[in-house]
Design a protein around this motif. Sequence first.
Motif, PDB file in Angstrom:
ATOM      1  N   PRO A  79       2.957   0.608   2.051  1.00 32.12           N
ATOM      2  CA  PRO A  79       1.810   0.174   1.239  1.00 32.12           C
ATOM      3  C   PRO A  79       1.889   0.517  -0.247  1.00 32.12           C
ATOM      4  CG  PRO A  79       1.059   1.137   3.292  1.00 32.12           C
ATOM      5  CD  PRO A  79       2.522   1.426   3.196  1.00 32.12           C
ATOM      6  N   ILE A  80       2.830   1.352  -0.648  1.00 38.71           N
ATOM      7  CA  ILE A  80       2.965   1.639  -2.080  1.00 38.71           C
ATOM      8  C   ILE A  80       4.287   1.099  -2.628  1.00 38.71           C
ATOM      9  CG2 ILE A  80       1.418   3.633  -2.179  1.00 38.71           C
ATOM     10  CD1 ILE A  80       3.881   5.425  -1.904  1.00 38.71           C
ATOM     11  N   TYR A  81       4.814   0.055  -1.985  1.00 38.63           N
ATOM     12  CA  TYR A  81       6.090  -0.512  -2.422  1.00 38.63           C
ATOM     13  C   TYR A  81       6.029  -1.004  -3.864  1.00 38.63           C
ATOM     14  CZ  TYR A  81       4.326  -5.295  -2.335  1.00 38.63           C
ATOM     15  OH  TYR A  81       3.628  -6.436  -2.614  1.00 38.63           O
ATOM     16  N   TYR A  82       4.843  -1.426  -4.320  1.00 34.37           N
ATOM     17  CA  TYR A  82       4.699  -2.036  -5.645  1.00 34.37           C
ATOM     18  C   TYR A  82       4.413  -0.998  -6.732  1.00 34.37           C
ATOM     19  CZ  TYR A  82      -0.260  -1.418  -4.607  1.00 34.37           C
ATOM     20  OH  TYR A  82      -1.473  -0.891  -4.266  1.00 34.37           O
ATOM     21  N   VAL A  83       4.251   0.290  -6.339  1.00 37.06           N
ATOM     22  CA  VAL A  83       3.980   1.355  -7.300  1.00 37.06           C
ATOM     23  C   VAL A  83       5.311   1.964  -7.727  1.00 37.06           C
ATOM     24  CG1 VAL A  83       2.789   3.540  -7.704  1.00 37.06           C
ATOM     25  CG2 VAL A  83       1.771   1.811  -6.179  1.00 37.06           C
TER      26      VAL A  83
END
Length: 269
Positions: free
Chosen positions: A227-231
Amino acid sequence: MKKFLVTMMAFALTIAAQAEKIDSTQFVAFYNYTIQTQDDEGQNVTDSLRLALLVGTRATYCTTVLTYNREGRPSKEMLNAFIMHFQNVLTDMGNAEVVTIEPIYPNRYETHEPLAKVDWTLTEDTLTISGLPCHRATGKLYGKQWTVYYTEEIPSSAGPWKLRGLPGMIVKAEDAEGIHCFELYETKNVVRGIGTVSNPDYQKLSRKKLMEYKKKTLGNPRYVKEPIYYVPQLPDDYDDLTYQGTVYHISARMLIPQKSHVYQPLELE
């Protein structure tokens, strides 16, 4: 666990502290909200949240029961649903405007939109739900077709989320795909203030821009497993918490699970 509870309390109080009162409740309606989706292994699962709808004469305010109560210890399943599906929705009939606050790590987003008018088709079909005689209606909102049941026993045109505008209170609402379902389970005569929610740190976007961002970010297949792949990088002040066997990252009073479920949008256009 103590840190987790403090975090949840702080998040709820941060929202409440920024509220500017514009109305008071006539009553509060409580809904079960379920979302049919899939887990990171592709298995069918049901996310579930409880919602509190504060109903006034000029405005309504829909939030989660977790935020409404500002206390309690949620289950792992409820917490995961809270993180993924949480919204505060203020419907200001006086100004014909809807204001939504939604956290998507690492920001909280604020949208303002004109009050949408749903062209409901009323039918003669009836059904008793939770002891209330209801009438059936259908309508389309933001690209989704809805079937709802409303009761004239509760003299209000309000409903959960952004659904409203019928000759009685919405008791149940389900989209045509059977993914999203709201069902009333209780009303209480409670007096609370209803107000606008804003903060200079919130990122302001149009509803359509936020919808596109959610589709791009939460709708990416990578989100389910990471869920934090884009951070690019978690900040230095983040911490980890293991709660009922699930690890969450904590930062900026926001929780991020290690794994999530498939994103199921409420709005398609």
